[in-house]
Design an enzyme around this catalytic site. Structure first.
Site, mmCIF file in Angstrom:
data_model
loop_
_atom_site.group_PDB
_atom_site.id
_atom_site.type_symbol
_atom_site.label_atom_id
_atom_site.label_comp_id
_atom_site.label_asym_id
_atom_site.label_seq_id
_atom_site.Cartn_x
_atom_site.Cartn_y
_atom_site.Cartn_z
ATOM 1 N N LYS A 253 -4.594 15.025 133.646
ATOM 2 C CA LYS A 253 -5.935 15.563 134.492
ATOM 3 C C LYS A 253 -5.881 15.571 136.004
ATOM 4 O O LYS A 253 -6.477 16.396 136.824
ATOM 5 C CB LYS A 253 -7.051 14.538 134.042
ATOM 6 C CG LYS A 253 -8.239 14.445 134.785
ATOM 7 C CD LYS A 253 -9.128 15.766 134.448
ATOM 8 C CE LYS A 253 -10.310 15.824 135.353
ATOM 9 N NZ LYS A 253 -11.351 17.075 134.903
ATOM 10 N N CYS B 247 -14.504 16.656 141.552
ATOM 11 C CA CYS B 247 -13.355 16.716 140.857
ATOM 12 C C CYS B 247 -12.103 16.805 141.955
ATOM 13 O O CYS B 247 -11.420 16.103 142.052
ATOM 14 C CB CYS B 247 -13.278 17.678 139.644
ATOM 15 S SG CYS B 247 -14.977 17.619 138.658
HETATM 16 N N1 SAJ Z 1 -12.325 26.657 146.262
HETATM 17 C C1 SAJ Z 1 -11.890 27.300 147.299
HETATM 18 N N2 SAJ Z 1 -11.078 28.376 147.126
HETATM 19 C C2 SAJ Z 1 -10.634 28.824 145.894
HETATM 20 C C3 SAJ Z 1 -11.175 28.115 144.671
HETATM 21 C C4 SAJ Z 1 -12.149 27.116 145.001
HETATM 22 O O1 SAJ Z 1 -12.042 26.906 148.466
HETATM 23 O O2 SAJ Z 1 -10.081 29.912 145.795
HETATM 24 C C5 SAJ Z 1 -13.360 25.519 146.574
HETATM 25 C C6 SAJ Z 1 -14.722 25.703 146.007
HETATM 26 O O3 SAJ Z 1 -15.689 26.312 146.952
HETATM 27 C C7 SAJ Z 1 -14.970 24.226 145.659
HETATM 28 C C8 SAJ Z 1 -13.828 23.502 145.333
HETATM 29 O O4 SAJ Z 1 -12.598 24.409 145.741
HETATM 30 O O5 SAJ Z 1 -15.589 23.755 146.980
HETATM 31 C C9 SAJ Z 1 -13.719 23.160 143.808
HETATM 32 O O6 SAJ Z 1 -14.127 24.378 143.142
HETATM 33 P P1 SAJ Z 1 -13.484 24.934 141.756
HETATM 34 O O7 SAJ Z 1 -14.107 26.063 141.076
HETATM 35 O O8 SAJ Z 1 -12.148 25.208 141.984
HETATM 36 O O9 SAJ Z 1 -13.354 23.633 140.726
HETATM 37 P P2 SAJ Z 1 -14.494 22.450 140.080
HETATM 38 O O10 SAJ Z 1 -14.576 21.383 141.082
HETATM 39 O O11 SAJ Z 1 -15.911 23.383 140.133
HETATM 40 O O12 SAJ Z 1 -13.856 22.294 138.888
HETATM 41 C C10 SAJ Z 1 -12.655 21.675 138.828
HETATM 42 C C11 SAJ Z 1 -11.922 22.597 137.712
HETATM 43 N N3 SAJ Z 1 -10.419 22.258 137.884
HETATM 44 C C12 SAJ Z 1 -9.224 23.141 138.039
HETATM 45 O O13 SAJ Z 1 -9.806 24.572 137.895
HETATM 46 C C13 SAJ Z 1 -8.140 22.774 138.132
HETATM 47 C C14 SAJ Z 1 -12.370 22.286 136.302
HETATM 48 O O14 SAJ Z 1 -11.663 22.922 135.195
HETATM 49 C C15 SAJ Z 1 -12.228 20.685 135.860
HETATM 50 O O15 SAJ Z 1 -12.875 20.401 134.717
HETATM 51 C C16 SAJ Z 1 -13.185 20.191 136.890
HETATM 52 O O16 SAJ Z 1 -12.597 20.375 138.352
HETATM 53 C C17 SAJ Z 1 -13.325 18.785 136.737
HETATM 54 O O17 SAJ Z 1 -14.385 18.091 136.225
HETATM 55 O O18 SAJ Z 1 -12.096 17.938 137.074
#
Ligand code: SAJ
Length: 407
Positions: free
Chosen positions: A203, A257
């Site tokens: 995780k 996360c």
């Molecule tokens: N972000 C960027 N650039 C990108 C993608 C995301 O700057 O190309 C930023 C987003 O704006 C945000 C942050 O990253 O601020 C996180 O967003 P996210 O959509 O990547 O992830 P979360 O936090 O909504 O959910 C994540 C997910 N993990 C992964 O994709 C590896 C989800 O599957 C997990 O269940 C979740 O964390 C968790 O609960 O751990």
């Protein structure tokens, strides 16, 4: 109701998980320390925004398969889905997991299955096993204990809970198999068995991997700003290579996360996690860099026009099209920009929430029309393809326009 499953924690993951299990006509008792949340759920209502969740909760509560309470009762399966925050200096705090466990120890009996879903530092499941057996030594070897992290994306939880693969690690093989057969009833994705320590690390690694990849994109955005190259175009071109897949830069990384989990590794393995720790620093730095860019642009405007500019800050959530502000870099940036400046020089916009505890929110169209400087912090769908007068200064930190001078 005699529940088959007791879930402890009715938050962003615990509530959807409880509702999903109850929708399979399994009696579920959801437990939360917050009486308001419990009362709300027992009325068939929910306290978080998540597509499709409201309908499932309302249905499972009204047909009697889902009930909430502040106290657990005896069941066959216990799911721990509580938060794991930090104490300070990013030291993981597993006291909620411990407290939730203590609350059910006296209820445990031979043959029960005890699962932790909360994101936890490596070794937590073994610690909890010790806690259970030190209180109830007669249970040793008669109950099943496993770790199974959730891995769903906020905004798509009900789909991903069912369709995503799961990693399931027991404290022994029998526990792994028992937990796998439990999840098989509710999950279409593949269920991968391992041991508890590997599942815990898995995780943390998933989110650290994403954090590192985003850090790479954010670092590129800083380099491109200096090199006068449009980073969005650059990334889109580099991604034409069949084995390259660069993510998108933004105003930092937020949420409960990705901005958090890497510290669980860095805290426990500081000498070995240099890259993971640097990625965190790069992503945090990106938010401060955005603040500096905004301050600088405001100053330049004032020098040129002899008056302070009006500035629109678009988006407060931690990512597009959600209402979740946890660890949000956009909210951090707004707070820094507004520090020591006059509030009526700024319009704060967040179309996904009705009100904010500190800021007065303004409709995005009004904010854009009335502002000299428009700052895109979150690429919400409302802001995409919006026609903005040429005389406005645009700071696009999240690629809404893909063509501005800043990224
Ligand atoms: N972000 C960027 N650039 C990108 C993608 C995301 O700057 O190309 C930023 C987003 O704006 C945000 C942050 O990253 O601020 C996180 O967003 P996210 O959509 O990547 O992830 P979360 O936090 O909504 O959910 C994540 C997910 N993990 C992964 O994709 C590896 C989800 O599957 C997990 O269940 C979740 O964390 C968790 O609960 O751990």
């Amino acid at each position: 109701m005699n529940p088959e499953v007791v879930t402890i924690g009715l938050g962003y993951i615990g509530l959807p998980t409880s509702a999903l299990i109850a929708s399979h006509e399994t009696n579920v008792l959801g437990v939360d320390i917050n009486q308001n949340i419990v009362d709300n759920i027992n009325r068939g209502k929910i306290h978080i925004i998540e597509p499709d969740l409201a309908e499932i909760v309302s249905k499972t509560v009204s047909n009697g398969f889902f009930k909430a309470s502040t106290k657990p009762t005896s069941a066959k399966v216990y799911l721990i889905v509580v938060p794991t925050p930090f104490k300070g200096d990013y030291e993981p705090d597993i006291s909620f997991v411990e407290d939730a466990t203590k609350g059910v120890i006296k209820l445990l009996k031979k043959g029960d299955l005890f699962i932790i879903e909360s994101t936890s530092p490596v070794g937590t499941t073994e610690k909890i096993q010790q806690l259970i057996y030190s209180t109830r030594p007669e249970l040793k070897g008669t109950i099943h204990i496993a770790y199974c992290p959730e891995r769903v994306l906020p905004g798509n939880v009900m789909h991903e809970l069912v369709e995503n693969d799961r990693v399931i690690g027991g404290v022994d093989e029998a526990s792994t198999q028992k937990a796998i057969s439990f999840y098989r009833k509710y999950v279409n994705g593949k269920l991968h068995g391992t041991n508890a320590r590997t599942a815990e690390m898995c995780k943390l690694v998933e989110n650290s991997s994403r954090d590192s990849q985003i850090a790479f994109a954010n670092e590129l955005s800083l380099i491109c700003d200096k090199a006068d190259i449009n980073v969005w175009e650059l990334i889109s071109l580099a991604n034409k290579h069949p084995r390259v897949n660069i993510l998108q830069p933004g105003c930092g990384v937020g949420g409960h996360c990705i901005a958090v989990d890497p510290y669980f590794i860095v805290h426990d393995y500081p000498n070995e996690s240099k890259m993971i720790s640097t990625a965190r620093n790069v992503n945090n730095y990106k938010s401060s860099w955005c603040v500096e860019k905004i301050q600088n642009e405001k100053l330049q405007f004032e020098l040129r026009h002899g008056r302070k500019p009006k500035t629109a800050l678009l988006g407060l959530a931690f990512k597009p099209n959600i209402d979740d502000l946890r660890e949000s870099p956009a909210e951090y940036i707004a707070q820094k920009v507004l520090q020591n400046s006059n509030n009526d020089e700024h319009f704060i916009v967040e179309p996904n929430i009705e009100s904010h505890s500190v800021y007065k929110l303004t409709d995005y169209k009004e904010a854009i029309n009335k502002s000299d400087i428009i700052v895109f912090l979150v690429a919400h769908k409302e802001f995409l393809n919006f026609d903005i007068d040429d005389d406005k200064i645009l700071l696009d930190f999240c690629g809404t326009m893909k063509k501005n001078r800043w990224i």
